[in-house]
Design a protein around this motif. Sequence first.
Motif, PDB file in Angstrom:
ATOM      1  N   GLY A  55     -15.264  12.760  -4.237  1.00  0.00           N
ATOM      2  CA  GLY A  55     -15.125  14.018  -4.829  1.00  0.00           C
ATOM      3  C   GLY A  55     -13.800  14.408  -5.317  1.00  0.00           C
ATOM      4  N   PRO A  56     -13.760  15.500  -6.273  1.00  0.00           N
ATOM      5  CA  PRO A  56     -12.588  16.014  -7.009  1.00  0.00           C
ATOM      6  C   PRO A  56     -11.206  16.426  -6.216  1.00  0.00           C
ATOM      7  CG  PRO A  56     -14.407  17.490  -6.998  1.00  0.00           C
ATOM      8  CD  PRO A  56     -14.841  16.405  -6.450  1.00  0.00           C
ATOM      9  N   GLU A  57     -11.773  16.566  -4.693  1.00  0.00           N
ATOM     10  CA  GLU A  57     -10.712  16.739  -3.897  1.00  0.00           C
ATOM     11  C   GLU A  57      -9.822  15.597  -3.367  1.00  0.00           C
ATOM     12  OE1 GLU A  57     -13.971  17.225  -3.536  1.00  0.00           O
ATOM     13  OE2 GLU A  57     -14.375  15.768  -1.865  1.00  0.00           O
ATOM     14  N   PHE A  58     -10.351  14.392  -3.819  1.00  0.00           N
ATOM     15  CA  PHE A  58      -9.594  13.260  -3.474  1.00  0.00           C
ATOM     16  C   PHE A  58      -8.599  12.973  -4.359  1.00  0.00           C
ATOM     17  CE2 PHE A  58      -9.149   8.752  -3.160  1.00  0.00           C
ATOM     18  CZ  PHE A  58      -9.403   8.347  -1.766  1.00  0.00           C
ATOM     19  N   ARG A  59      -7.431  13.358  -4.052  1.00  0.00           N
ATOM     20  CA  ARG A  59      -6.193  13.485  -4.932  1.00  0.00           C
ATOM     21  C   ARG A  59      -4.972  12.753  -4.335  1.00  0.00           C
ATOM     22  NH1 ARG A  59      -8.232  18.961  -6.651  1.00  0.00           N
ATOM     23  NH2 ARG A  59      -7.164  19.772  -4.641  1.00  0.00           N
ATOM     24  N   GLU A  60      -4.916  12.760  -2.916  1.00  0.00           N
ATOM     25  CA  GLU A  60      -3.809  12.347  -2.039  1.00  0.00           C
ATOM     26  C   GLU A  60      -3.368  10.884  -1.869  1.00  0.00           C
ATOM     27  OE1 GLU A  60      -1.577  14.631  -2.139  1.00  0.00           O
ATOM     28  OE2 GLU A  60      -2.655  16.548  -2.211  1.00  0.00           O
ATOM     29  N   LEU A  61      -2.384  10.457  -2.160  1.00  0.00           N
ATOM     30  CA  LEU A  61      -2.031   8.994  -1.761  1.00  0.00           C
ATOM     31  C   LEU A  61      -0.619   9.093  -1.052  1.00  0.00           C
ATOM     32  CD1 LEU A  61      -2.913   6.189  -2.186  1.00  0.00           C
ATOM     33  CD2 LEU A  61      -2.091   6.408  -4.700  1.00  0.00           C
ATOM     34  N   SER A  62      -0.889   9.034   0.258  1.00  0.00           N
ATOM     35  CA  SER A  62       0.054   9.257   1.254  1.00  0.00           C
ATOM     36  C   SER A  62       0.631   7.808   1.518  1.00  0.00           C
ATOM     37  CB  SER A  62      -0.274   9.890   2.658  1.00  0.00           C
ATOM     38  OG  SER A  62       0.765   9.896   3.686  1.00  0.00           O
ATOM     39  N   MET A  63       2.274   7.609   0.853  1.00  0.00           N
ATOM     40  CA  MET A  63       2.486   6.354   1.224  1.00  0.00           C
ATOM     41  C   MET A  63       4.219   6.431   0.942  1.00  0.00           C
ATOM     42  SD  MET A  63       0.859   4.022  -1.679  1.00  0.00           S
ATOM     43  CE  MET A  63       1.105   4.003  -3.556  1.00  0.00           C
ATOM     44  N   GLY A  64       5.084   5.452   1.623  1.00  0.00           N
ATOM     45  CA  GLY A  64       6.561   5.591   1.337  1.00  0.00           C
ATOM     46  C   GLY A  64       7.303   6.250   2.580  1.00  0.00           C
ATOM     47  N   MET A  65       8.182   5.368   3.280  1.00  0.00           N
ATOM     48  CA  MET A  65       8.952   6.002   4.329  1.00  0.00           C
ATOM     49  C   MET A  65      10.187   5.900   3.848  1.00  0.00           C
ATOM     50  SD  MET A  65       6.376   4.474   7.458  1.00  0.00           S
ATOM     51  CE  MET A  65       7.597   3.871   8.310  1.00  0.00           C
ATOM     52  N   SER A  66      11.172   5.979   4.790  1.00  0.00           N
ATOM     53  CA  SER A  66      12.711   6.133   4.503  1.00  0.00           C
ATOM     54  C   SER A  66      13.169   4.831   3.809  1.00  0.00           C
ATOM     55  CB  SER A  66      13.679   6.408   5.536  1.00  0.00           C
ATOM     56  OG  SER A  66      13.262   7.411   6.379  1.00  0.00           O
ATOM     57  N   SER A  67      12.561   3.695   3.955  1.00  0.00           N
ATOM     58  CA  SER A  67      13.034   2.493   3.643  1.00  0.00           C
ATOM     59  C   SER A  67      12.335   2.242   2.142  1.00  0.00           C
ATOM     60  CB  SER A  67      12.692   1.274   4.640  1.00  0.00           C
ATOM     61  OG  SER A  67      11.415   1.202   4.826  1.00  0.00           O
ATOM     62  N   ASP A  68      11.365   2.786   1.934  1.00  0.00           N
ATOM     63  CA  ASP A  68      10.281   2.324   0.499  1.00  0.00           C
ATOM     64  C   ASP A  68       9.897   3.408  -0.098  1.00  0.00           C
ATOM     65  OD1 ASP A  68       8.373   3.161   2.359  1.00  0.00           O
ATOM     66  OD2 ASP A  68       7.973   1.184   2.961  1.00  0.00           O
ATOM     67  N   TYR A  69      10.479   4.756  -0.023  1.00  0.00           N
ATOM     68  CA  TYR A  69       9.730   5.809  -0.776  1.00  0.00           C
ATOM     69  C   TYR A  69      10.044   5.628  -2.212  1.00  0.00           C
ATOM     70  CZ  TYR A  69      14.359   8.033  -0.525  1.00  0.00           C
ATOM     71  OH  TYR A  69      15.766   8.472  -0.811  1.00  0.00           O
ATOM     72  N   GLN A  70      10.815   4.998  -2.592  1.00  0.00           N
ATOM     73  CA  GLN A  70      11.263   4.949  -4.039  1.00  0.00           C
ATOM     74  C   GLN A  70      10.303   4.024  -4.667  1.00  0.00           C
ATOM     75  OE1 GLN A  70      15.904   4.607  -4.337  1.00  0.00           O
ATOM     76  NE2 GLN A  70      15.193   5.986  -5.971  1.00  0.00           N
ATOM     77  N   LEU A  71       9.915   2.894  -4.151  1.00  0.00           N
ATOM     78  CA  LEU A  71       8.930   2.008  -4.567  1.00  0.00           C
ATOM     79  C   LEU A  71       7.549   2.708  -4.605  1.00  0.00           C
ATOM     80  CD1 LEU A  71       9.395  -1.216  -2.778  1.00  0.00           C
ATOM     81  CD2 LEU A  71       9.454  -1.016  -5.204  1.00  0.00           C
ATOM     82  N   ALA A  72       7.364   3.678  -3.342  1.00  0.00           N
ATOM     83  CA  ALA A  72       6.087   4.568  -3.488  1.00  0.00           C
ATOM     84  C   ALA A  72       5.875   5.109  -4.356  1.00  0.00           C
ATOM     85  CB  ALA A  72       6.116   5.219  -2.010  1.00  0.00           C
TER      86      ALA A  72
END
Length: 240
Positions: free
Chosen positions: A206-223
């Motif tokens: 549904g429309p509440e599906f908006r979040e993409l949780s990815m990226g940690m200290s070593s790769d957050y810029q790529l995320a």
Amino acid sequence: MSDIGERLKIVKDKIAESCRRADRNPSEVKLVVVTKSATIEQIRKAVSLGCRDLGENRVQRLRKVSAEIDEYIRSSKEKSGDSGDVKWHMIGHLQRNKIRKVLPIASLIHSVDTLRLAESLNTTAGKVGMKPRVLLQINASREPQKYGIPVAAGVHLAEQMQLMENIELVGLMTMAPLTKNKDRVKAAFARTRELFEEMKGEKVVGPEFRELSMGMSSDYQLAVEQGATILRIGSAIFSG
Ligand SMILES: *Cc1c(COP(=O)(O)O)cnc(C)c1O
């Protein structure tokens, strides 16, 4: 400025820089400060610097630390009137027998990766009259990772979760493979992003599906460049 303040600023600057490169608005990207290896003192410092989304990966520690930080916020509110409330994120593997304990604390559970866990969450949440927001954790790295559902099975599990009345599926989470190979990290993020778009495009969610949780200290810029809306960052803030 404290070391934490300096490191936090560096992280935020880099997030802003990646947003510029990817032509994204920094307000679309939320920083969850992962406190699992920080001291209470350090966590208080982060809170005093304005961090309001905090993450832990174990339920027992989540309970302990959130209680201590809540207490700190109560007392600093009395003193200064500032400090909005902290939101806690459960980012690690969740055992079914810990669900009751995590529900009253977590504003978002990042790590739902089996039908069994989703069903237990749904049942327990129904019993206690809650509707937790959850993410479906995807294993997008094509290597044997312990947790996360394979990409190919993601749509089906999302469809099943969508039918559950007492949980709200609001997005996907992934962890990149443990490698210095940036192309492989990027590929895992890109695959998760594609699955995310596919689920939205085919109205699996549904429309509440908006979040993409990815990226940690070593790769957050790529995320960020691959579309993350939530970053989970610990060591870059607490241990440099
Ligand atoms: C520890 C942890 C993080 C943060 O890792 P850092 O490398 O310290 O930034 C993010 N996500 C999960 C699920 C974690 O367990």
